[in-house]
Design a protein around this motif. Structure first.
Motif, short mmCIF file in Angstrom:
data_model
loop_
_atom_site.label_atom_id
_atom_site.label_comp_id
_atom_site.label_asym_id
_atom_site.label_seq_id
_atom_site.Cartn_x
_atom_site.Cartn_y
_atom_site.Cartn_z
N VAL A 131 29.34 -35.44 54.03
CA VAL A 131 29.82 -36.32 52.95
C VAL A 131 29.28 -37.74 53.11
N LEU A 132 29.14 -38.20 54.35
CA LEU A 132 28.69 -39.56 54.61
C LEU A 132 27.19 -39.76 54.44
N GLN A 133 26.44 -38.64 54.36
CA GLN A 133 24.98 -38.74 54.26
C GLN A 133 24.48 -38.23 52.91
N ARG A 134 23.29 -38.70 52.54
CA ARG A 134 22.69 -38.22 51.31
C ARG A 134 22.04 -36.86 51.53
N GLY A 135 22.15 -35.99 50.56
CA GLY A 135 21.46 -34.70 50.64
C GLY A 135 22.40 -33.51 50.60
N LEU A 136 23.49 -33.57 51.36
CA LEU A 136 24.39 -32.42 51.42
C LEU A 136 25.83 -32.82 51.14
N ARG A 137 26.03 -33.86 50.33
CA ARG A 137 27.39 -34.34 50.08
C ARG A 137 28.26 -33.30 49.38
N SER A 138 27.70 -32.59 48.41
CA SER A 138 28.50 -31.58 47.69
C SER A 138 28.89 -30.44 48.63
N VAL A 139 28.00 -30.09 49.56
CA VAL A 139 28.31 -29.07 50.56
C VAL A 139 29.43 -29.58 51.48
N GLY A 140 29.36 -30.87 51.83
CA GLY A 140 30.39 -31.47 52.67
C GLY A 140 31.76 -31.45 52.02
N VAL A 141 31.81 -31.75 50.72
CA VAL A 141 33.08 -31.72 50.00
C VAL A 141 33.65 -30.30 49.99
N ALA A 142 32.77 -29.32 49.73
CA ALA A 142 33.22 -27.92 49.72
C ALA A 142 33.75 -27.50 51.09
N LEU A 143 33.03 -27.89 52.14
CA LEU A 143 33.49 -27.56 53.49
C LEU A 143 34.83 -28.22 53.79
N ALA A 144 34.97 -29.48 53.40
CA ALA A 144 36.23 -30.19 53.65
C ALA A 144 37.40 -29.47 52.98
N LEU A 145 37.19 -28.99 51.76
CA LEU A 145 38.24 -28.27 51.04
C LEU A 145 38.58 -26.95 51.72
#
Length: 198
Positions: free
Chosen positions: A116-130
């Motif tokens: 989430v904090l980096q550019r490139g995989l933010r949407s993946v990070g949000v999904a993982l967080a959920l």
């Protein structure tokens, strides 16, 4: 605080006669979903460009730092798991070590927050967080963690993600060069066939 921790645990923990389908679902989230992290990082590395690979390396460093931090916390303050104090119902086997913070959730959210904090995989990070939410629920439901262990995991994960990103200038370059050399040695033939990125 400990009274609230135990109260919320008993509220979320499985009943004496749980639904078999719920137990199966909880077991999947608690024990098997964690494997999505190394699989995701592995596939991302093989198919990603330089920026994606660097994001993955920082996220990996975040996860490792989170787990190391948990070990230090566990040595400094050993908190028993619910089954170690005879509380609630335990539906999966687990070693009787310190419960705080949750290693599963620390690893999961360290990687998620780093993305989430980096550019490139933010949407993946949000999904993982959920997806971290059902993991947290399942570890409590199955009787191996307290709710406070999950809050501790969030704190450690956030600390690890921020620190590894902030200090990336000190380690990312050398680690990236080493990782790409190893990658070329291991996957040279597949790179030549065009199946794996160079």
């Amino acid at each position: 605080m400990e009274h609230l921790n135990k109260t919320f645990f008993l509220w979320l923990n499985a009943p004496e006669h749980p639904n078999a389908l719920v137990v199966t679902l909880a077991t999947f989230f608690a024990e098997w979903l964690i494997w999505a992290v190394p699989i995701l990082i592995g596939i991302g590395w093989l198919r990603g460009n330089e920026n994606t690979r660097k994001v993955l390396l920082v996220a990996t460093a975040s996860g490792l730092l989170g787990l190391l931090t948990n070990q230090i916390i566990g040595m400094a303050w050993s908190h028993p798991r619910p089954f170690m104090v005879g509380l609630g119902h335990t539906l999966i086997p687990h070693v009787a070590d310190s419960s705080f913070p949750s290693d599963h959730l620390t690893l999961w959210w360290s990687v998620a927050i780093s993305f989430v904090l980096q550019r490139g995989l933010r949407s993946v990070g949000v999904a993982l967080a959920l997806f971290g939410l059902p993991i947290a629920w399942s570890r409590i439901y199955l009787g191996v963690h307290f709710p406070l262990d999950m809050l501790g995991a969030i704190a450690v994960a956030a600390f690890s993600a921020v620190l590894t990103l902030h200090e990336a200038r000190w380690y990312l370059g050398p680690i990236y060069r080493l990782a790409t050399r190893i990658h070329s040695l291991l996957f040279g033939r597949l790179i030549a066939l065009g199946w794996v990125r160079e």
